[in-house]
Design an enzyme around this catalytic site. Structure first.
Site, PDB file in Angstrom:
ATOM      1  CG  ASP A 101      -2.005   0.952   1.282  1.00 45.18           C
ATOM      2  OD1 ASP A 101      -2.549   1.311   0.230  1.00 45.18           O
ATOM      3  OD2 ASP A 101      -2.332   1.419   2.393  1.00 45.18           O
ATOM      4  CB  THR A 102       1.927   3.780   2.529  1.00 38.95           C
ATOM      5  OG1 THR A 102       2.433   2.927   3.558  1.00 38.95           O
ATOM      6  CG2 THR A 102       0.499   4.201   2.848  1.00 38.95           C
ATOM      7  N   GLY A 103       3.741   1.352   1.314  1.00 35.79           N
ATOM      8  CA  GLY A 103       5.102   0.832   1.175  1.00 35.79           C
ATOM      9  C   GLY A 103       5.915   0.924   2.447  1.00 35.79           C
ATOM     10  CG  ASP A 157      -7.848  -7.178   9.026  1.00 32.97           C
ATOM     11  OD1 ASP A 157      -6.793  -6.946   8.405  1.00 32.97           O
ATOM     12  OD2 ASP A 157      -8.151  -6.606  10.081  1.00 32.97           O
ATOM     13  NE  ARG A 163      -6.896 -11.181   9.949  1.00 27.34           N
ATOM     14  CZ  ARG A 163      -6.088 -10.151   9.693  1.00 27.34           C
ATOM     15  NH1 ARG A 163      -5.557 -10.013   8.498  1.00 27.34           N
ATOM     16  NH2 ARG A 163      -5.825  -9.262  10.633  1.00 27.34           N
TER      17      ARG A 163
HETATM   18  P1  IMP Z   1       1.772  -0.250   3.869  1.00 28.51           P
HETATM   19  O1  IMP Z   1       2.802  -0.162   4.950  1.00 28.51           O
HETATM   20  O2  IMP Z   1       0.930   0.990   3.795  1.00 28.51           O
HETATM   21  O3  IMP Z   1       2.291  -0.672   2.532  1.00 28.51           O
HETATM   22  O4  IMP Z   1       0.735  -1.283   4.416  1.00 28.51           O
HETATM   23  C1  IMP Z   1       0.718  -2.568   4.108  1.00 28.51           C
HETATM   24  C2  IMP Z   1      -0.173  -3.271   5.119  1.00 28.51           C
HETATM   25  O5  IMP Z   1      -1.381  -2.534   5.388  1.00 28.51           O
HETATM   26  C3  IMP Z   1      -0.597  -4.574   4.511  1.00 28.51           C
HETATM   27  O6  IMP Z   1       0.277  -5.593   4.904  1.00 28.51           O
HETATM   28  C4  IMP Z   1      -1.984  -4.737   5.087  1.00 28.51           C
HETATM   29  O7  IMP Z   1      -1.900  -5.405   6.318  1.00 28.51           O
HETATM   30  C5  IMP Z   1      -2.502  -3.358   5.326  1.00 28.51           C
HETATM   31  N1  IMP Z   1      -3.377  -2.914   4.218  1.00 28.51           N
HETATM   32  C6  IMP Z   1      -3.093  -2.008   3.271  1.00 28.51           C
HETATM   33  N2  IMP Z   1      -4.099  -1.866   2.402  1.00 28.51           N
HETATM   34  C7  IMP Z   1      -5.055  -2.747   2.786  1.00 28.51           C
HETATM   35  C8  IMP Z   1      -6.339  -3.102   2.259  1.00 28.51           C
HETATM   36  O8  IMP Z   1      -6.827  -2.580   1.242  1.00 28.51           O
HETATM   37  N3  IMP Z   1      -7.015  -4.055   2.947  1.00 28.51           N
HETATM   38  C9  IMP Z   1      -6.529  -4.673   4.063  1.00 28.51           C
HETATM   39  N4  IMP Z   1      -5.322  -4.378   4.577  1.00 28.51           N
HETATM   40  C10 IMP Z   1      -4.594  -3.416   3.943  1.00 28.51           C
END
Ligand code: IMP
Ligand code: MG
Length: 177
Positions: A101-103, A157, A163
């Site tokens: 998502d954001t990374g 989730d 899930r």
């Molecule tokens: P990041 O650090 O923003 O890349 O977040 C990644 C984590 O956020 C993933 O491993 C998910 O657990 C959670 N996440 C991000 N987007 C979603 C979504 O659309 N549905 C469910 N969980 C999400």
């Protein structure tokens, strides 16, 4: 099984994506021994299906990560099990997460694992939301790119629910925060 919002990715499409990712990983790591790092909890189902298609010697490790959209999504709350981390020294490591998502989660995990000096470090995600990226990172293996939607099912989730769905659904309203 019924889910919330709109059906986005069917179980068949998930299976095809997992098979594609597995084939690419098998090719990339042929002749090497992997340590697969499952990012709990979301990547449980993806990891379980993926490793059964990897005809490679491998070990499975787990890390917990909590990172959510919202004001405090700084990645500072990522929990990494230190005991498991040391086992990754000198290993070919593949981080497996449900969705990029954001990374921030992947960046923080890569930093933590790099510190114990693996032989190599790669990552695989089932879903990628490139439009949401806040830091410059990409996964080495990606199942399906999706638009900026909040999805549930197949391990993912909302507030702990959904899930166990086989299909992946997009919520009509992204969670607040
Ligand atoms: P990041 O650090 O923003 O890349 O977040 C990644 C984590 O956020 C993933 O491993 C998910 O657990 C959670 N996440 C991000 N987007 C979603 C979504 O659309 N549905 C469910 N969980 C999400
Ligand atoms: Mg996660």
């Amino acid at each position: 099984m019924n889910g919330p919002g709109k059906l986005l990715i069917t179980a068949d499409e998930v299976r095809a994506a997992v098979a594609r990712v597995a084939a690419n990983i098998r090719q990339a790591f042929a002749g090497r021994e992997l340590s697969v790092v499952c990012v709990l909890d979301g990547a449980l189902l993806f990891t379980a299906d993926l490793v059964r298609q990897l005809d490679l010697p491998l070990r499975i490790e787990t890390v917990s990560a909590r990172s959510y959209r919202g004001a405090d999504t700084t990645g500072g709350d990522l929990v990494v099990h230190a005991e498991g981390l040391s086992r990754l020294a000198g290993r070919h490591v593949l981080i497996v997460d449900d969705i990029l998502d954001t990374g921030r989660t992947l960046v923080r995990l890569r930093e933590a694992i790099s510190a114990v000096r693996p032989a190599s470090l790669a990552s695989a995600v089932l879903l990628d939301k490139p439009g949401r990226r806040a830091v410059d990172i990409r996964a080495d293996f990606v199942g399906i790119e999706i638009p900026d939607l909040f999805v549930v099912g197949y391990g993912m989730d909302h507030d702990g629910r959904w899930r166990n769905l086989q299909n992946i659904f997009a919520l009509d309203e992204p969670p607040a925060g």
